[in-house]
Design a protein around this motif. Structure first.
Motif, PDB file in Angstrom:
ATOM      1  N   THR A 468       0.874  -1.137   0.112  1.00 47.64           N
ATOM      2  CA  THR A 468       0.017  -0.005   0.078  1.00 47.64           C
ATOM      3  C   THR A 468       0.805   1.202  -0.084  1.00 47.64           C
ATOM      4  OG1 THR A 468      -1.787  -1.188   1.343  1.00 47.64           O
ATOM      5  CG2 THR A 468      -1.681   1.251   1.222  1.00 47.64           C
ATOM      6  N   GLU A 469       1.967   1.315   0.496  1.00 46.08           N
ATOM      7  CA  GLU A 469       2.864   2.315   0.897  1.00 46.08           C
ATOM      8  C   GLU A 469       3.483   2.627  -0.382  1.00 46.08           C
ATOM      9  OE1 GLU A 469       2.728  -0.178   2.894  1.00 46.08           O
ATOM     10  OE2 GLU A 469       2.006   0.885   4.796  1.00 46.08           O
ATOM     11  N   GLN A 470       3.719   1.716  -1.202  1.00 48.04           N
ATOM     12  CA  GLN A 470       4.392   1.981  -2.495  1.00 48.04           C
ATOM     13  C   GLN A 470       3.499   2.583  -3.546  1.00 48.04           C
ATOM     14  OE1 GLN A 470       5.603  -2.272  -2.940  1.00 48.04           O
ATOM     15  NE2 GLN A 470       7.693  -1.375  -3.764  1.00 48.04           N
ATOM     16  N   ILE A 471       2.227   2.456  -3.419  1.00 46.05           N
ATOM     17  CA  ILE A 471       1.261   2.799  -4.526  1.00 46.05           C
ATOM     18  C   ILE A 471       0.645   4.250  -4.000  1.00 46.05           C
ATOM     19  CG2 ILE A 471       0.585   0.554  -5.384  1.00 46.05           C
ATOM     20  CD1 ILE A 471      -1.779   0.888  -3.959  1.00 46.05           C
ATOM     21  N   LEU A 472       0.891   4.534  -2.825  1.00 47.29           N
ATOM     22  CA  LEU A 472      -0.067   5.956  -2.446  1.00 47.29           C
ATOM     23  C   LEU A 472       1.026   7.080  -2.899  1.00 47.29           C
ATOM     24  CD1 LEU A 472      -0.356   5.355   1.649  1.00 47.29           C
ATOM     25  CD2 LEU A 472      -2.053   5.215  -0.338  1.00 47.29           C
ATOM     26  N   GLY A 473       0.257   8.198  -3.263  1.00 43.71           N
ATOM     27  CA  GLY A 473       0.998   9.324  -3.859  1.00 43.71           C
ATOM     28  C   GLY A 473       0.421   9.984  -5.029  1.00 43.71           C
ATOM     29  N   LEU A 474       0.758  10.981  -5.626  1.00 39.08           N
ATOM     30  CA  LEU A 474       0.292  12.050  -6.605  1.00 39.08           C
ATOM     31  C   LEU A 474       0.553  11.374  -8.002  1.00 39.08           C
ATOM     32  CD1 LEU A 474      -1.683  14.303  -6.818  1.00 39.08           C
ATOM     33  CD2 LEU A 474       0.444  15.673  -7.045  1.00 39.08           C
ATOM     34  N   TYR A 475      -0.377  11.280  -8.975  1.00 41.09           N
ATOM     35  CA  TYR A 475      -0.029  10.571 -10.230  1.00 41.09           C
ATOM     36  C   TYR A 475      -0.518  11.783 -11.105  1.00 41.09           C
ATOM     37  CZ  TYR A 475       0.829   6.342  -8.204  1.00 41.09           C
ATOM     38  OH  TYR A 475       1.235   5.262  -7.361  1.00 41.09           O
ATOM     39  N   THR A 476       0.280  12.069 -12.394  1.00 39.98           N
ATOM     40  CA  THR A 476      -0.037  13.005 -13.398  1.00 39.98           C
ATOM     41  C   THR A 476      -0.085  12.514 -14.884  1.00 39.98           C
ATOM     42  OG1 THR A 476       0.356  15.406 -13.969  1.00 39.98           O
ATOM     43  CG2 THR A 476       2.187  13.806 -13.444  1.00 39.98           C
ATOM     44  N   ASN A 477      -0.986  13.291 -15.426  1.00 33.62           N
ATOM     45  CA  ASN A 477      -1.057  13.005 -17.008  1.00 33.62           C
ATOM     46  C   ASN A 477      -0.487  14.303 -17.578  1.00 33.62           C
ATOM     47  OD1 ASN A 477      -1.740  13.031 -19.632  1.00 33.62           O
ATOM     48  ND2 ASN A 477      -2.569  10.966 -19.469  1.00 33.62           N
ATOM     49  N   PRO A 478       0.581  14.618 -18.185  1.00 36.73           N
ATOM     50  CA  PRO A 478       1.189  15.933 -18.577  1.00 36.73           C
ATOM     51  C   PRO A 478       0.118  16.051 -19.867  1.00 36.73           C
ATOM     52  CG  PRO A 478       2.678  14.089 -18.802  1.00 36.73           C
ATOM     53  CD  PRO A 478       1.668  13.583 -18.103  1.00 36.73           C
ATOM     54  N   ASP A 479      -0.062  15.426 -20.757  1.00 36.15           N
ATOM     55  CA  ASP A 479      -0.911  15.837 -21.802  1.00 36.15           C
ATOM     56  C   ASP A 479      -2.313  16.322 -21.440  1.00 36.15           C
ATOM     57  OD1 ASP A 479       1.262  14.771 -23.359  1.00 36.15           O
ATOM     58  OD2 ASP A 479       0.350  12.874 -23.922  1.00 36.15           O
ATOM     59  N   LEU A 480      -3.026  15.885 -20.329  1.00 34.85           N
ATOM     60  CA  LEU A 480      -4.236  16.241 -20.009  1.00 34.85           C
ATOM     61  C   LEU A 480      -4.036  17.245 -18.863  1.00 34.85           C
ATOM     62  CD1 LEU A 480      -6.105  12.778 -19.735  1.00 34.85           C
ATOM     63  CD2 LEU A 480      -5.897  14.523 -21.634  1.00 34.85           C
ATOM     64  N   GLU A 481      -3.125  17.562 -18.488  1.00 33.72           N
ATOM     65  CA  GLU A 481      -2.522  18.479 -17.536  1.00 33.72           C
ATOM     66  C   GLU A 481      -3.525  18.271 -16.069  1.00 33.72           C
ATOM     67  OE1 GLU A 481      -3.045  22.142 -19.159  1.00 33.72           O
ATOM     68  OE2 GLU A 481      -1.247  22.228 -20.253  1.00 33.72           O
ATOM     69  N   VAL A 482      -3.597  16.776 -15.819  1.00 33.16           N
ATOM     70  CA  VAL A 482      -4.508  16.595 -14.721  1.00 33.16           C
ATOM     71  C   VAL A 482      -3.731  15.587 -13.677  1.00 33.16           C
ATOM     72  CG1 VAL A 482      -5.424  14.434 -15.767  1.00 33.16           C
ATOM     73  CG2 VAL A 482      -6.665  15.634 -14.019  1.00 33.16           C
ATOM     74  N   ASN A 483      -4.157  15.720 -12.433  1.00 28.85           N
ATOM     75  CA  ASN A 483      -3.431  14.891 -11.170  1.00 28.85           C
ATOM     76  C   ASN A 483      -4.544  13.964 -10.698  1.00 28.85           C
ATOM     77  OD1 ASN A 483      -0.920  16.185 -11.360  1.00 28.85           O
ATOM     78  ND2 ASN A 483      -1.576  17.846 -10.290  1.00 28.85           N
ATOM     79  N   TYR A 484      -4.287  12.793 -10.279  1.00 27.74           N
ATOM     80  CA  TYR A 484      -4.735  11.999  -9.693  1.00 27.74           C
ATOM     81  C   TYR A 484      -4.066  11.526  -8.409  1.00 27.74           C
ATOM     82  CZ  TYR A 484      -8.254  10.950 -13.570  1.00 27.74           C
ATOM     83  OH  TYR A 484      -9.220  11.118 -14.411  1.00 27.74           O
ATOM     84  N   ASN A 485      -4.759  11.305  -7.368  1.00 27.09           N
ATOM     85  CA  ASN A 485      -4.239  10.944  -5.948  1.00 27.09           C
ATOM     86  C   ASN A 485      -4.712   9.594  -5.655  1.00 27.09           C
ATOM     87  OD1 ASN A 485      -2.635  11.284  -3.963  1.00 27.09           O
ATOM     88  ND2 ASN A 485      -4.164  12.342  -2.614  1.00 27.09           N
ATOM     89  N   ILE A 486      -3.628   8.932  -5.052  1.00 26.08           N
ATOM     90  CA  ILE A 486      -3.920   7.440  -4.178  1.00 26.08           C
ATOM     91  C   ILE A 486      -3.539   7.934  -2.856  1.00 26.08           C
ATOM     92  CG2 ILE A 486      -3.380   5.457  -4.081  1.00 26.08           C
ATOM     93  CD1 ILE A 486      -2.942   4.877  -7.073  1.00 26.08           C
ATOM     94  N   THR A 487      -4.646   7.841  -2.187  1.00 26.96           N
ATOM     95  CA  THR A 487      -4.674   8.026  -0.561  1.00 26.96           C
ATOM     96  C   THR A 487      -5.398   6.980   0.050  1.00 26.96           C
ATOM     97  OG1 THR A 487      -4.712   9.445   0.874  1.00 26.96           O
ATOM     98  CG2 THR A 487      -6.701   9.372  -0.516  1.00 26.96           C
TER      99      THR A 487
END
Length: 558
Positions: A468-487
């Motif tokens: 679980t600790e490995q996958i937590l964090g902020l993820y981005t798609n630079p083409d779409l200029e959007v961030n997704y968060n796994i918390t």
């Protein structure tokens, strides 16, 4: 003279029958209107033609609730995706005039489009075989509201920025609004005319359709335009339908009186040649697997209980529409509504069943059931994992094969061949793939004209996944200029979705459930698969398949 007299006598005798049939149909439609609409609610229009004759036209409800303005035969409705076949006609007319070639690469007409690594032709755009992601889905996953001001150029910029193809062009069919946005732009590049001006002057005006328009520029005046609405709990709310002015795949407005003109035009074409009309109702493309594609130039070619139908549905913020032609009966049914929750498909079905009941086949009578012994059925038993993470389980009971789905009753499967089964309760079929050794490890689920592969769960213990600790964090798609968060939520990992996904799809904080290795099932979203760098650290993930968009990549930023 005797023959003419006899013919006239038959026609006169038939008039009461037709009148009685129409009266019965009107009663059914009035009953539906009582469910869907009301004297102080948004509503719909219905137009029916047979050959050159109009046999029914009805209007229900209000075009604008603020001013209590009733819907009339001149009220204009957004046809949404029904617009696509009209854009296709524009392209086919230009092809017939020698001004473009359907097999040209799209960059010939729009040079600043990126190189996608594969040739995409105008034909690919037309038939949804381009592999381009659908821009409506891209907008949602990019966090862009469907009610923010949005133009054709905005849509094209989105296509330029997001370069991930769903598949190799020509291999598959997957509905994509991006294709028709580009086709509208190509009409402008070839003709030197703004798209809306071309459609109105070259297609609508020659037919006398004076109350049909293209909302192709923000703020453009559309006479007699209905306001769009949607359900909001137990009430009705107005939608912001004027914010989007994207051309090509939507935003053509048409009144009931013009719908009737357009419906009749199919049987007596004037602005298109007979050759173009024939092309539009004939399968024109084969996919990579050799199968015919029954989507032609903005139209679906299907059957209803053995009766051929050429049709297209449409749905957008505040509006719903459905146009159907039944070529063997010279029949057209057009429905348009200014409440997106009104099922124009259901209204069409009621009309078709009323007018064509004598021609419909009994589908159950055509089902052929063969008997298979318990020993033959045993090889199909087991759990099969589908690409979206769903598991279908099959079990033999009392010499019958049953489908077991979580939180659902058991469904008996009926064999139509030694490896193909259908269900009475669901319009779907399961095809088990039997290997050369006689074993079954895979199946293909057929439903809604699509194929969904599944693999038998081997029973082996799944590969360990990341912590679980490995996958937590902020993820981005630079083409779409959007961030997704796994918390974490209640000590369990969740994927936090953009506000647009919550607003339009009702999805917000989605739990992650480990499947196998780096694959996780995300509730109601499907499969995401994490990627790793050369040091085996998690460096991103891919959302595998959300319908009109596949393999959406994200990079881990922390």
């Amino acid at each position: 003279m005797k023959k003419l007299t006899a013919l006239l006598s038959l026609m006169i005798l038939a008039l009461p029958i037709i009148a009685q049939q129409n009266q019965h149909l009107e009663f059914k439609i009035d009953s539906l209107a009582n469910i869907y609409s009301g004297p102080e609610a948004p509503g719909f229009v219905l137009g029916i033609t047979k050959g050159s004759e109009t046999i029914l036209e009805k209007s229900y409800g209000m075009m604008n609730l603020d001013y209590q303005m009733p819907i009339t035969e001149k009220t204009t409705f957004n046809l949404a995706s029904v617009s696509k076949h009209i854009t296709a006609i524009a392209i086919l007319k230009l092809e017939e005039e020698g001004r473009l070639d359907l097999d040209d690469p799209i960059q010939k007409y729009i040079p600043d489009l990126p190189d996608y690594g594969e040739k995409i032709s105008l034909r690919n755009l037309m038939h949804h075989t381009s592999g381009l992601g659908s821009t409506d889905n891209i907008r949602l996953f990019a966090g862009i509201s469907l009610e923010t001001p949005w133009t054709t150029e905005d849509d094209i910029d989105l296509i330029k920025n997001y370069r991930v193809l769903n598949f190799t062009p020509g291999d598959e069919y997957l509905y994509s609004n991006a294709g028709y946005v580009l086709l509208a732009k190509i009409v402008e590049e070839v003709t030197g005319m703004e798209f809306g001006n071309y459609i109105e002057s070259q297609i609508f005006s020659p037919l006398g359709m004076t109350n049909s328009f293209a909302y192709s520029k923000a703020g453009k005046t559309i006479p007699n335009r209905a306001s769009g609405y949607k359900k909001a709990g137990n009430s009705i709310a107005r939608t912001n339908t004027e914010s989007e002015s994207v051309s090509g795949g939507t935003n053509l407005y048409m009144s009931l009186e013009d719908m009737l003109i357009w419906g009749r035009h199919f049987y007596q074409p004037r602005i298109i040649s007979a050759a173009i009309k024939d092309r539009m109702v004939t399968p024109a493309v084969k996919l990579a697997d050799g199968s015919d594609l029954n989507y032609t130039y903005g139209l679906n070619l299907t059957e209803i209980k053995g009766v051929k139908v050429v049709s297209h549905s449409g749905g957008t913020m505040g509006f719903s529409a459905y146009f159907s032609w039944f070529p063997e009966h010279d029949l057209f049914i057009g429905v348009a509504a200014n409440n997106q929750n009104i099922s124009t498909a259901t209204i069409t079905k009621v009309v078709a069943e009323s007018l064509l009941a004598d021609y419909f086949e009994d589908e159950k009578a055509n089902d052929v059931v063969i008997a298979l012994g318990a020993d033959q059925l045993k090889k199909f038993e087991g759990a099969y994992s589908m690409d979206d993470g769903m598991v279908l389980t099959f079990k033999v009971k009392e010499n019958s094969l049953f489908l077991l789905i979580p939180d659902a009753p058991e469904f008996e499967m009926h064999a139509e061949s030694p490896n193909k089964f259908f269900l009475n309760e669901i319009p779907a079929k399961s095809e088990f793939l039997i290997g050369s050794d006689g074993k079954v490890d895979e199946l293909i689920w057929h439903q809604s004209g699509k194929e969904f592969p599944g693999k038998k769960v081997s029973g082996q213990k799944p590969l360990a996944g990341p912590s679980t600790e490995q996958i937590l964090g902020l993820y981005t798609n630079p083409d779409l200029e959007v961030n997704y968060n796994i918390t974490l939520q209640n000590n369990e990992p969740i994927l936090v979705m953009p506000k647009t996904i919550k607003t339009y799809l009702g999805l917000e904080n989605l739990p992650l459930v480990h499947l196998d290795g780096d694959k996780f099932k995300v509730d109601k979203l499907g499969i995401i698969e994490f990627s790793r760098d050369i040091r085996k650290n998690i460096n991103g993930f891919v959302i595998k398949d959300v319908g009109r968009l596949r393999n959406i990549p994200f990079e881990k930023t922390n």
